[in-house]
Design a protein around this motif. Sequence first.
Motif, PDB file in Angstrom:
ATOM      1  N   ALA A  52      43.175  41.454  44.581  1.00  0.00           N
ATOM      2  CA  ALA A  52      42.687  41.252  43.210  1.00  0.00           C
ATOM      3  C   ALA A  52      42.625  39.759  42.883  1.00  0.00           C
ATOM      4  N   LYS A  53      43.659  39.018  43.244  1.00  0.00           N
ATOM      5  CA  LYS A  53      43.663  37.567  42.978  1.00  0.00           C
ATOM      6  C   LYS A  53      42.588  36.852  43.790  1.00  0.00           C
ATOM      7  N   ARG A  54      42.342  37.329  44.997  1.00  0.00           N
ATOM      8  CA  ARG A  54      41.263  36.749  45.812  1.00  0.00           C
ATOM      9  C   ARG A  54      39.913  36.956  45.129  1.00  0.00           C
ATOM     10  N   LEU A  55      39.715  38.121  44.550  1.00  0.00           N
ATOM     11  CA  LEU A  55      38.473  38.399  43.825  1.00  0.00           C
ATOM     12  C   LEU A  55      38.367  37.541  42.567  1.00  0.00           C
ATOM     13  N   VAL A  56      39.492  37.331  41.888  1.00  0.00           N
ATOM     14  CA  VAL A  56      39.487  36.499  40.683  1.00  0.00           C
ATOM     15  C   VAL A  56      39.107  35.066  41.032  1.00  0.00           C
ATOM     16  N   ARG A  57      39.556  34.577  42.165  1.00  0.00           N
ATOM     17  CA  ARG A  57      39.185  33.213  42.596  1.00  0.00           C
ATOM     18  C   ARG A  57      37.667  33.091  42.755  1.00  0.00           C
ATOM     19  N   TRP A  58      37.020  34.173  43.136  1.00  0.00           N
ATOM     20  CA  TRP A  58      35.573  34.202  43.343  1.00  0.00           C
ATOM     21  C   TRP A  58      34.818  34.311  42.016  1.00  0.00           C
ATOM     22  N   ALA A  59      35.447  34.919  41.007  1.00  0.00           N
ATOM     23  CA  ALA A  59      34.774  35.229  39.743  1.00  0.00           C
ATOM     24  C   ALA A  59      34.855  34.071  38.755  1.00  0.00           C
ATOM     25  N   ASP A  60      33.952  34.098  37.793  1.00  0.00           N
ATOM     26  CA  ASP A  60      34.003  33.168  36.666  1.00  0.00           C
ATOM     27  C   ASP A  60      34.707  33.809  35.476  1.00  0.00           C
ATOM     28  N   VAL A  61      34.513  35.117  35.315  1.00  0.00           N
ATOM     29  CA  VAL A  61      35.057  35.870  34.184  1.00  0.00           C
ATOM     30  C   VAL A  61      35.709  37.141  34.699  1.00  0.00           C
ATOM     31  N   VAL A  62      36.884  37.471  34.170  1.00  0.00           N
ATOM     32  CA  VAL A  62      37.585  38.710  34.498  1.00  0.00           C
ATOM     33  C   VAL A  62      37.736  39.503  33.209  1.00  0.00           C
ATOM     34  N   ILE A  63      37.323  40.768  33.235  1.00  0.00           N
ATOM     35  CA  ILE A  63      37.460  41.652  32.078  1.00  0.00           C
ATOM     36  C   ILE A  63      38.352  42.809  32.489  1.00  0.00           C
ATOM     37  N   THR A  64      39.385  43.066  31.705  1.00  0.00           N
ATOM     38  CA  THR A  64      40.294  44.162  32.006  1.00  0.00           C
ATOM     39  C   THR A  64      40.599  44.967  30.752  1.00  0.00           C
ATOM     40  N   SER A  65      40.809  46.251  30.947  1.00  0.00           N
ATOM     41  CA  SER A  65      41.230  47.102  29.831  1.00  0.00           C
ATOM     42  C   SER A  65      42.585  47.744  30.138  1.00  0.00           C
ATOM     43  N   LEU A  66      43.298  47.188  31.119  1.00  0.00           N
ATOM     44  CA  LEU A  66      44.628  47.688  31.443  1.00  0.00           C
ATOM     45  C   LEU A  66      45.633  47.216  30.397  1.00  0.00           C
ATOM     46  N   ARG A  67      46.705  47.978  30.235  1.00  0.00           N
ATOM     47  CA  ARG A  67      47.738  47.590  29.279  1.00  0.00           C
ATOM     48  C   ARG A  67      48.470  46.345  29.781  1.00  0.00           C
ATOM     49  N   LEU A  68      48.879  45.486  28.856  1.00  0.00           N
ATOM     50  CA  LEU A  68      49.528  44.229  29.198  1.00  0.00           C
ATOM     51  C   LEU A  68      50.772  44.425  30.075  1.00  0.00           C
ATOM     52  N   PRO A  69      51.675  45.377  29.780  1.00  0.00           N
ATOM     53  CA  PRO A  69      52.835  45.549  30.661  1.00  0.00           C
ATOM     54  C   PRO A  69      52.435  45.872  32.112  1.00  0.00           C
ATOM     55  N   THR A  70      51.344  46.580  32.282  1.00  0.00           N
ATOM     56  CA  THR A  70      50.857  46.891  33.626  1.00  0.00           C
ATOM     57  C   THR A  70      50.384  45.621  34.317  1.00  0.00           C
ATOM     58  N   SER A  83      49.856  34.509  34.662  1.00  0.00           N
ATOM     59  CA  SER A  83      49.929  34.517  36.127  1.00  0.00           C
ATOM     60  C   SER A  83      48.613  34.097  36.756  1.00  0.00           C
ATOM     61  N   ILE A  84      47.510  34.629  36.236  1.00  0.00           N
ATOM     62  CA  ILE A  84      46.188  34.294  36.759  1.00  0.00           C
ATOM     63  C   ILE A  84      45.862  32.824  36.480  1.00  0.00           C
ATOM     64  N   HIS A  85      46.099  32.389  35.248  1.00  0.00           N
ATOM     65  CA  HIS A  85      45.761  31.015  34.861  1.00  0.00           C
ATOM     66  C   HIS A  85      46.569  29.990  35.658  1.00  0.00           C
ATOM     67  N   LYS A  86      47.817  30.326  35.967  1.00  0.00           N
ATOM     68  CA  LYS A  86      48.666  29.422  36.757  1.00  0.00           C
ATOM     69  C   LYS A  86      48.045  29.174  38.137  1.00  0.00           C
ATOM     70  N   GLU A  87      47.472  30.210  38.736  1.00  0.00           N
ATOM     71  CA  GLU A  87      46.884  30.089  40.074  1.00  0.00           C
ATOM     72  C   GLU A  87      45.425  29.650  40.046  1.00  0.00           C
ATOM     73  N   ILE A  88      44.687  30.139  39.054  1.00  0.00           N
ATOM     74  CA  ILE A  88      43.245  29.898  38.993  1.00  0.00           C
ATOM     75  C   ILE A  88      42.910  29.439  37.583  1.00  0.00           C
ATOM     76  N   GLY A  89      43.105  28.165  37.311  1.00  0.00           N
ATOM     77  CA  GLY A  89      43.001  27.637  35.966  1.00  0.00           C
ATOM     78  C   GLY A  89      41.617  27.670  35.343  1.00  0.00           C
ATOM     79  N   ARG A  90      40.562  27.793  36.129  1.00  0.00           N
ATOM     80  CA  ARG A  90      39.205  27.723  35.576  1.00  0.00           C
ATOM     81  C   ARG A  90      38.672  29.068  35.105  1.00  0.00           C
TER      82      ARG A  90
END
Length: 94
Positions: free
Chosen positions: A35-53, A63-70
Amino acid sequence: MGPAKDGIHLWWKVSGRNKRSITLDAHSEYGQTLAKRLVRWADVVITSLRLPTLEAWNLDWPSIHKEIGRVIMLEVSRYGAKSSLASAPGFGKM
């Protein structure tokens, strides 16, 4: 959902148009890494999962912003991020 032709539901032809889809098991460490590898490839990530999940899987905004700030991340919540029901599940087309 709805009628199908050649095994493909016609609503998916509308809802999934111009989208790429995969299936992964985010419960596993491998799925989270993918999932993080895919996020590195993407410009925008859209999720409807609950925050605790997302937090449990290290796929939440900090967590995502720490690794992939853009990356831009949109978290869609049925009840909003700050309400007393923010962690409650919501069903239906968002």
